[in-house]
Write a protein that holds these residues in place. Structure first.
Motif, PDB file in Angstrom:
ATOM      1  N   GLY A  31      20.691 -19.428-101.094  1.00 12.48           N
ATOM      2  CA  GLY A  31      20.774 -20.636-100.430  1.00 12.48           C
ATOM      3  C   GLY A  31      22.076 -20.934-101.309  1.00 12.48           C
ATOM      4  O   GLY A  31      22.766 -22.220-100.258  1.00 12.48           O
ATOM      5  N   ARG A  32      22.123 -21.511-102.339  1.00 12.10           N
ATOM      6  CA  ARG A  32      23.029 -22.204-103.079  1.00 12.10           C
ATOM      7  C   ARG A  32      25.018 -21.543-103.218  1.00 12.10           C
ATOM      8  O   ARG A  32      25.414 -21.921-102.927  1.00 12.10           O
ATOM      9  N   ARG A  69      25.845 -19.797-100.524  1.00 10.17           N
ATOM     10  CA  ARG A  69      25.525 -19.837 -98.946  1.00 10.17           C
ATOM     11  C   ARG A  69      26.459 -21.156 -98.641  1.00 10.17           C
ATOM     12  O   ARG A  69      27.360 -21.674 -98.037  1.00 10.17           O
ATOM     13  N   ARG A  70      25.459 -21.908 -99.221  1.00 11.49           N
ATOM     14  CA  ARG A  70      25.730 -23.665 -99.446  1.00 11.49           C
ATOM     15  C   ARG A  70      27.475 -24.087-100.127  1.00 11.49           C
ATOM     16  O   ARG A  70      27.801 -24.570 -99.049  1.00 11.49           O
ATOM     17  N   PHE A  71      27.696 -23.273-100.591  1.00 13.69           N
ATOM     18  CA  PHE A  71      28.778 -23.581-102.030  1.00 13.69           C
ATOM     19  C   PHE A  71      29.725 -22.874-101.094  1.00 13.69           C
ATOM     20  O   PHE A  71      30.845 -23.090-101.173  1.00 13.69           O
ATOM     21  N   GLN A 110      13.006 -20.496-100.621  1.00 11.76           N
ATOM     22  CA  GLN A 110      14.490 -19.757-101.539  1.00 11.76           C
ATOM     23  C   GLN A 110      14.349 -18.866-101.537  1.00 11.76           C
ATOM     24  O   GLN A 110      13.118 -17.852-102.494  1.00 11.76           O
TER      25      GLN A 110
END
Length: 114
Positions: A51-52, A54-56, A86
């Motif tokens: 997820g990190r 994907r967000r970044f 997560q």
């Protein structure tokens, strides 16, 4: 006194000009940042939070990471695990950790191709 104040204002304007532009070594591409995250996070027990990534960097990078890890996942050296809301890519212990260099190299290869 007026000379020293004009010198001070010149030096402070020089400082602000030089600090407004990042040095070439400070400029890091998104792909380089993701590669760094893969290299450091994948070697932890928690693994790499997808997820990190994907967000970044976006879903394209998550797909490239999963393509690069596919063989390791199929062979049981890595797992995609959901914990505490997560999803992470994690190496298995000890087999995955022993093969971490090869797994990370495969992921890097996919990141470069993407």
């Amino acid at each position: 006194d007026s000379e020293s104040s004009s010198e001070d204002s010149e030096s402070s304007s020089e400082d602000s000009e030089s600090s407004s532009e990042p040095s070439p070594s400070a400029i890091v591409s998104v792909a380089e940042a993701v590669a760094e995250d893969v290299m450091t996070s994948l070697r932890t027990c928690e693994g790499l939070p997808l997820g990190r990534v994907r967000r970044f960097a976006g879903p394209r990078f998550v797909k490239a990471i999963l393509r690069g890890a596919d063989d390791a996942i199929q062979e049981g050296f890595a797992v995609v695990q959901r914990r505490d809301r997560q999803t992470s890519l994690r190496l298995t212990d000890p087999e995955g950790f022993l093969r971490s260099n090869a797994i990370i190299a495969s992921i890097f290869n996919e990141l470069l191709l993407d």
